[in-house]
Design a protein around this motif. Structure first.
Motif, PDB file in Angstrom:
ATOM      1  N   GLN A   1      39.820  26.037  47.427  1.00  0.00           N
ATOM      2  CA  GLN A   1      39.145  24.886  48.343  1.00  0.00           C
ATOM      3  C   GLN A   1      38.211  25.410  49.264  1.00  0.00           C
ATOM      4  O   GLN A   1      37.358  24.817  49.668  1.00  0.00           O
ATOM      5  N   LYS A   2      38.233  26.750  49.532  1.00  0.00           N
ATOM      6  CA  LYS A   2      37.618  27.331  50.888  1.00  0.00           C
ATOM      7  C   LYS A   2      36.219  27.719  50.156  1.00  0.00           C
ATOM      8  O   LYS A   2      35.330  28.246  50.857  1.00  0.00           O
ATOM      9  N   CYS A   3      35.912  27.530  48.763  1.00  0.00           N
ATOM     10  CA  CYS A   3      34.572  27.585  48.465  1.00  0.00           C
ATOM     11  C   CYS A   3      33.728  26.796  48.993  1.00  0.00           C
ATOM     12  O   CYS A   3      32.382  26.897  49.070  1.00  0.00           O
ATOM     13  N   ARG A   4      34.159  25.552  49.260  1.00  0.00           N
ATOM     14  CA  ARG A   4      33.331  24.612  50.060  1.00  0.00           C
ATOM     15  C   ARG A   4      32.845  25.137  51.357  1.00  0.00           C
ATOM     16  O   ARG A   4      31.776  24.692  51.880  1.00  0.00           O
ATOM     17  N   GLU A   5      33.651  25.851  52.158  1.00  0.00           N
ATOM     18  CA  GLU A   5      33.380  26.358  53.433  1.00  0.00           C
ATOM     19  C   GLU A   5      32.395  27.484  53.321  1.00  0.00           C
ATOM     20  O   GLU A   5      31.546  27.716  54.234  1.00  0.00           O
ATOM     21  N   GLN A   6      32.213  28.079  52.147  1.00  0.00           N
ATOM     22  CA  GLN A   6      31.195  29.053  52.113  1.00  0.00           C
ATOM     23  C   GLN A   6      30.026  28.665  51.284  1.00  0.00           C
ATOM     24  O   GLN A   6      29.200  29.054  50.790  1.00  0.00           O
ATOM     25  N   ARG A   7      29.964  27.186  51.075  1.00  0.00           N
ATOM     26  CA  ARG A   7      28.844  26.512  50.612  1.00  0.00           C
ATOM     27  C   ARG A   7      28.591  26.620  49.183  1.00  0.00           C
ATOM     28  O   ARG A   7      27.536  27.017  48.773  1.00  0.00           O
ATOM     29  N   GLN A   8      29.494  27.029  48.369  1.00  0.00           N
ATOM     30  CA  GLN A   8      29.549  27.414  46.774  1.00  0.00           C
ATOM     31  C   GLN A   8      30.097  26.125  46.342  1.00  0.00           C
ATOM     32  O   GLN A   8      31.058  25.437  46.794  1.00  0.00           O
ATOM     33  N   PRO A   9      29.605  25.675  45.176  1.00  0.00           N
ATOM     34  CA  PRO A   9      30.003  24.643  44.355  1.00  0.00           C
ATOM     35  C   PRO A   9      31.547  25.200  43.692  1.00  0.00           C
ATOM     36  O   PRO A   9      31.965  26.094  43.453  1.00  0.00           O
ATOM     37  N   LEU A  10      32.394  24.237  43.556  1.00  0.00           N
ATOM     38  CA  LEU A  10      33.688  24.417  42.893  1.00  0.00           C
ATOM     39  C   LEU A  10      33.880  23.211  41.882  1.00  0.00           C
ATOM     40  O   LEU A  10      33.997  22.025  42.210  1.00  0.00           O
ATOM     41  N   TYR A  11      34.172  23.677  40.545  1.00  0.00           N
ATOM     42  CA  TYR A  11      34.395  22.584  39.422  1.00  0.00           C
ATOM     43  C   TYR A  11      35.680  22.931  38.805  1.00  0.00           C
ATOM     44  O   TYR A  11      36.121  24.184  38.761  1.00  0.00           O
TER      45      TYR A  11
ATOM     46  N   ASP B   1      33.309  34.595  30.716  1.00  0.00           N
ATOM     47  CA  ASP B   1      33.344  35.178  31.894  1.00  0.00           C
ATOM     48  C   ASP B   1      33.605  34.083  33.315  1.00  0.00           C
ATOM     49  O   ASP B   1      33.254  34.528  34.454  1.00  0.00           O
ATOM     50  N   ASP B   2      33.593  32.739  32.754  1.00  0.00           N
ATOM     51  CA  ASP B   2      33.511  31.749  33.647  1.00  0.00           C
ATOM     52  C   ASP B   2      35.071  31.836  34.568  1.00  0.00           C
ATOM     53  O   ASP B   2      36.068  32.085  34.330  1.00  0.00           O
ATOM     54  N   GLY B   3      34.742  31.543  35.785  1.00  0.00           N
ATOM     55  CA  GLY B   3      35.894  31.353  37.025  1.00  0.00           C
ATOM     56  C   GLY B   3      35.422  31.862  38.091  1.00  0.00           C
ATOM     57  O   GLY B   3      34.125  31.978  38.425  1.00  0.00           O
ATOM     58  N   ILE B   4      36.385  32.220  39.013  1.00  0.00           N
ATOM     59  CA  ILE B   4      36.189  32.687  40.448  1.00  0.00           C
ATOM     60  C   ILE B   4      36.791  33.997  40.635  1.00  0.00           C
ATOM     61  O   ILE B   4      37.977  34.290  40.454  1.00  0.00           O
ATOM     62  N   PHE B   5      35.955  34.915  40.902  1.00  0.00           N
ATOM     63  CA  PHE B   5      36.306  36.306  41.301  1.00  0.00           C
ATOM     64  C   PHE B   5      36.478  36.676  42.802  1.00  0.00           C
ATOM     65  O   PHE B   5      35.774  35.915  43.721  1.00  0.00           O
TER      66      PHE B   5
ATOM     67  N   ALA C   1      39.131  26.352  36.675  1.00  0.00           N
ATOM     68  CA  ALA C   1      38.111  26.591  37.828  1.00  0.00           C
ATOM     69  C   ALA C   1      37.182  27.217  37.442  1.00  0.00           C
ATOM     70  O   ALA C   1      37.069  28.298  36.726  1.00  0.00           O
ATOM     71  N   ALA C   2      35.797  27.014  37.928  1.00  0.00           N
ATOM     72  CA  ALA C   2      34.726  27.652  37.708  1.00  0.00           C
ATOM     73  C   ALA C   2      33.633  27.312  38.713  1.00  0.00           C
ATOM     74  O   ALA C   2      33.753  26.368  39.513  1.00  0.00           O
ATOM     75  N   LEU C   3      32.684  28.269  39.017  1.00  0.00           N
ATOM     76  CA  LEU C   3      31.514  28.072  40.100  1.00  0.00           C
ATOM     77  C   LEU C   3      30.313  27.312  39.623  1.00  0.00           C
ATOM     78  O   LEU C   3      29.621  27.065  40.192  1.00  0.00           O
TER      79      LEU C   3
END
Length: 518
Positions: free
Chosen positions: A380-390, A451-455, A493-495
């Motif tokens: 959920q910290k992706c939202r803090e870095q202004r990146q979408p999270l699906y 290769d979908d996902g969060i690195f 999870a994916a971006l």
């Protein structure tokens, strides 16, 4: 069994009757047994309105198809033959049994001649069933029921004897149990150490033959007759009890004896139960001492635990497809059989550890739901870095804990699958383990090219909060986080939003295995 089906069609075109399509032919190859292959043919014969040429052409092509099948292979001919064979058992004793219904029609001569020439029989007529189970069509005008659908097979198949059942009542004798323990040890001395399937087949055959030689076969007729007599006597006693109780209540009501009437009603309805639920205060919950963590649950099962579980098996249950009742397994507790079963169980857990991904947190040692909660909060910290999270949450509605199917085995045949409403019993580890292996392989195949996902960049040296060290080009690992697994529940999870190709592949695989997604 592995099925190898080849399509074949028989077509008939006449001006007075539409073309008749022939369903495919299927060949079942029992590779794991010594039985010959089984051929299944499905046919739809012309009706009474067809001409004689059409009927002769149908049976000629059916005759040619039957001649291509070797006589050593099992043949099952299914379908609608539009024929009423009647009950003429005396004229056709090899083809027709004593349990048919109705009268014959004009199409019966061709079918019975074909069966008589190839020594076939109409199995529907050889077994006593209820009258409404012997018919398949109701005539629209006369409203009479007829039997037009038949299952035809070789006459020799009806004479095959089923595999004898084991007399489990003799397992209570100590001398026979000692004899069985010595015999099973001798039979398992040369057990192969190769694959698990070969090893289990050897254990299964050795155990069945040893138990049959030691305890003998079960007498079905005696047990069936005794069970029927006991059920009949129990029904008669229960019926007499309720009749006498109803007469006493009625007699007391007629005499005006209210007390005796209510006593009889209370006896019929049974004692009333008073349910109480004690309340627990917050102070009592706070003062409850925490229980220690049971680390011994993560240790692989020992042979002593397997013996204890073997001793708690319920007796009197029907055997499965291996035809081995639980009484025989309990009788072998002092032999080397449990050692072989313990090794197979450890092989299964070793396979699960190899196949399970790191994200699987259910039914595994040193893992819990807290790990998945922590991982989700980090994502959920992706939202803090202004990146979408699906996040896509997948739940199999027909997994190991819901809507299972079972079959009833009698001798060497099984019934049609039926649904089991109750779920897996609490404490069952084998079913979740097998399903976890299958589910992990399913996910790996569906996302093998994705290769979908969060690195996530991570390293294990240095300070924990020194974020500048994560910008280094060396000593930094890239970890892909895509699946969050907990038993049969998975979150992907994916971006980016357009990652539906892998989910579509996973959905097709799940639908092909009759497991719809939610």
């Amino acid at each position: 069994m592995s099925a190898d089906s080849t399509a074949s069609a028989l077509l008939f075109e006449t001006p007075s009757y539409p073309p008749l399509r022939r369903p495919p032919q299927a060949r079942l190859d029992p590779s794991l047994s010594a039985s010959p292959p089984a051929i299944i043919l499905s046919a739809y014969a012309p009706t009474l309105c067809s001409t004689s040429e059409v009927k002769d052409q149908f049976y000629e092509e059916l005759e040619a198809k039957i001649r291509q099948i070797p006589t050593k292979e099992q043949l099952f001919l299914l379908g609608d033959f539009n024929t009423r064979v009647g009950a003429d058992h005396d004229s056709w004793p090899r083809c027709i049994g004593r349990f048919d219904i109705g009268k014959l029609n004009e199409n019966v001569q061709r079918l019975l001649e074909l069966c008589s020439f190839h020594d076939f029989c109409l199995t529907n007529t050889f077994f006593p069933t209820k009258p409404h189970h012997r018919v398949s069509l109701r005539h629209p005008r006369s409203h009479h029921w007829h039997q037009l659908d038949f299952l035809i097979t070789r006459r020799s198949l009806l004479n095959q004897k089923p595999r004898p059942r084991i007399n489990t009542a003799r397992t209570a004798k100590p001398e026979l149990r000692e004899r069985f323990a010595r015999a099973i040890d001798e039979a398992l001395e040369n057990c192969p150490a190769g694959s698990a399937s070969r090893r289990w087949n050897h254990i299964h055959e050795a155990m069945y033959q040893t138990t049959l030689d030691t305890f003998g076969r079960r007498e079905r007729k005696t047990l069936c007759a005794a069970r029927k007599d006991a059920q009949r006597i129990a029904r008669c006693c229960a019926n007499d009890y309720w009749l006498n109780l109803c007469q006493d209540i009625k007699h007391a009501a007629d005499l005006g004896n209210v007390r005796r009437m209510y006593e009889g009603i209370k006896k019929a309805s049974g004692p009333s139960t008073i349910k109480t639920a004690p309340l627990k205060s917050a102070e009592a919950l706070e003062n409850t001492p925490p229980l220690p963590v049971m680390d011994e649950l993560d240790v692989p099962p020992t042979i002593e635990e397997l013996k204890k579980a073997n001793g708690s098996l319920a007796s009197g249950k029907g055997p499965g497809s291996d035809t081995i009742p639980p009484e025989d397994v309990k009788a072998a507790k002092e032999s080397s059989l449990l050692g072989h079963l313990h090794e197979l169980l450890l092989q299964l857990q070793h396979l699960a550890d190899r196949v399970y991904p790191e994200a699987q947190r259910a039914f595994r040692a040193a893992r819990s739901t807290n790990d998945m909660v922590f991982s989700m909060r980090q994502l959920q910290k992706c939202r803090e870095q202004r990146q979408p999270l699906y996040l896509a949450f997948i739940d199999l509605t027909k997994a190991f804990d819901f809507d299972m199917c079972g079959t009833v085995q009698f001798d060497r045949s099984c019934s049609e699958p039926f649904q089991i409403r109750n779920v897996v019993k609490q404490g069952c580890v084998l079913a979740p383990t097998l399903f976890g292996i299958f589910f992990s392989l399913l996910l790996s195949y569906a996302f093998r090219k994705s290769d979908d996902g969060i690195f996530i960049h991570t390293r294990s040296d240095g300070g924990l909060f020194n974020l500048a060290r994560l910008r280094a080009k060396t000593k930094v690992k890239r970890v892909l986080i895509r699946e969050l697994l907990l038993a049969d529940d998975v979150g992907v999870a994916a971006l980016r939003q357009h990652c539906s190709d892998s989910l579509a592949v996973f959905q097709l695989l799940a639908q092909s295995l009759a497991s719809p997604l939610v």
